[in-house]
Design an enzyme around this catalytic site. Sequence first.
Site, PDB file in Angstrom:
ATOM      1  N   ASN A 289     -10.563  -5.445   4.269  1.00 26.33           N
ATOM      2  CA  ASN A 289      -9.445  -5.478   3.346  1.00 26.33           C
ATOM      3  C   ASN A 289      -8.452  -4.415   3.763  1.00 26.33           C
ATOM      4  O   ASN A 289      -8.763  -3.227   3.754  1.00 26.33           O
ATOM      5  CB  ASN A 289      -9.924  -5.249   1.919  1.00 26.33           C
ATOM      6  N   ARG A 291      -5.955  -2.755   2.684  1.00 23.65           N
ATOM      7  CA  ARG A 291      -5.184  -2.230   1.544  1.00 23.65           C
ATOM      8  C   ARG A 291      -6.094  -1.304   0.762  1.00 23.65           C
ATOM      9  O   ARG A 291      -7.275  -1.185   1.074  1.00 23.65           O
ATOM     10  CB  ARG A 291      -4.774  -3.395   0.649  1.00 23.65           C
TER      11      ARG A 291
END
Lengths: 495, 148
Positions: A289, A291
């Site tokens: 991911n 982020r």
Amino acid sequence: MLKRTLVANRGEIACRILRACREAGIEGVAIHAANDSGTLFTELADIAIQLTGEGLAETYLNQNQILEIAIENGCDSIHPGFGFLSERADFAQAVMDAGLIWVGPSPEAITKMGDKMTARITMKKAGVPVIPGEEVDGGIEEVLAVAPSVGYPLLLKATAGGGGKGMRAVHKEEDLESEAKAAMREALNAFGDDRVYVERLLTGSRHIEIQVLADKYGRTIHLGERECSVQRRHQKVFEESPSVALDAELREAMGEAACAAARAVDYEGAGTVEFLVTPTGDFFFLEMNTRIQVEHPVTEMVTGVDLVREQLRIAGGERMSCGDLNMRGHAIEVRLYAEDPANNFLPAIGQLKRFVAPTGPGVRLDTGVREGDAVTPDYDPMLAKLIVWAPSRNEALQRMGRALDEFVVLGCTTNIRFLRELCDNPDVVDGWTTTDMIERLWPDGWSPEMSGLIADAGLLIATACESTNHGKVRISTGGDMSIASPFSMINRRFP
Amino acid sequence: MEFKTSDGRREIDAHRDGSSFIHEGVIVHTGQELWMEIDGRKHKVTATKIGDVWWVHVLGHTLQYEVIEAGAVSSDDDSGLLAPMPGKILDVLVEVGQTVSAGEALMIMEAMKMEHKIVAGNDGVVETIHYKTGDQVAQGAELLSLSD
């Protein structure tokens, strides 16, 4: 260093980022849809700009409008938070093309990790172990064709996916076609891309992820793990660090693999590498991911690193400030959802007539709502994240139980009681958390354990309240509550 | 005084003493603040009325009690299928006149970006379908009706 950052998000995570900006001396600019006017995050910003339009596509996903607002308001950077535009490489590129700083990794890194198939291929090349499965490029026919070679049970996943959307477990061949269609439809609605891929479903595994940080000076480090095995409908509800399943050796091996994954795409900023860990201690790359993540606070609590501050620092071209990994104590996060756990976790709506959050030692609440706010079907049903820290796992569970007991939410059904029962559940207490545990423990759905005493007490309280019209009649405190002279209190001492 | 709860209609035999209400060993003290007393131990209670429903928080449990007006008849036995929340109809899986069995999926709707199946609560025949694919529906809207 960043000077003015636009936060392209809403709710809880916008609050988190805007507070970090305030602490770092960076001006925070919030953007909000009309139906978010006056909510908490708009008040935490130095400047709040209302987006025109309705619906997600015209507001929080409207790249052009957001970019224009950033430029008009003299922002030098955009922080996307999670969800929304956070993993959109085209937006990251547009931000950079406009001469602004993107608080996150490069568009190339987002693309390589965002497309789950490319990520698998990249990771295989980097020597990171991946789950046995098949990458599928075509439509439904190809899914049906490769399924037998992957074997059952299998998992269908949206290639562009995340957050459990477009993800379906298939246990029998006869369910494959209908589930694949549903997964593709959900994926198309959520991500505008209906491609799916087929992976072996590893039952009894744990979902363990490694937090990484990388700066522009070539330093890439890991910050230990988060265990997020307790999930319903592939959405996490209970996350902790450290994991009972990892010893120092496995942590180091997984941490190294996570750093290798990050380096393979020249990663910059904060990211998370997710792994499935089998009962035998083998681990497989799931996805990265690119982020900040919902459950980042548990890492912050045990490592003492402020991940959002580090993101801002790294984006501003500074070196990350944290030293060597030093994990201390135990942290747990639960996600409070507006949903009915006794009715298949169906989302709920309502007005938060009472919203009284727990406080006390080791308790942190990350939320974007306040008492009086309405919970609508327009946005994600997550109301808050409740995080506790304690010296040991056992004490953290006890603290979480205490905090959840204190948490009063009236007017909208929530999963608080479900989370509270998890804290006492023998499997959770013993650390036997696996991704299939909710289905395993409650195959016919969950319903609250309630003693006859509680049921009677509730009924008695309702009777008492209805009889006395409780809350409707305000009793006047009378006239002798006048303000005391400060001089009469001058010699008061705290004991 | 009768209430509708998740497990049916309930009432309790309460003895009133001024602003206190007593049932077996449990005492509820009313006033500006609500307190419950069990075995001499006091517990803070929170309650608020929303519409006809009392929401009660007691000892970590959140409970709901709908006030039933004296003489009112329960409307639980209608055979309509209601939208559990506002959303969009993604697919209608049945036709009017079709025989369905309990648990069978009738419609698929989307709300809060997740798909939800609307399933038959009992065996029956589809009598009317009120919405088609793509329609937006409000919470509580009758989606379709079944005859027994």
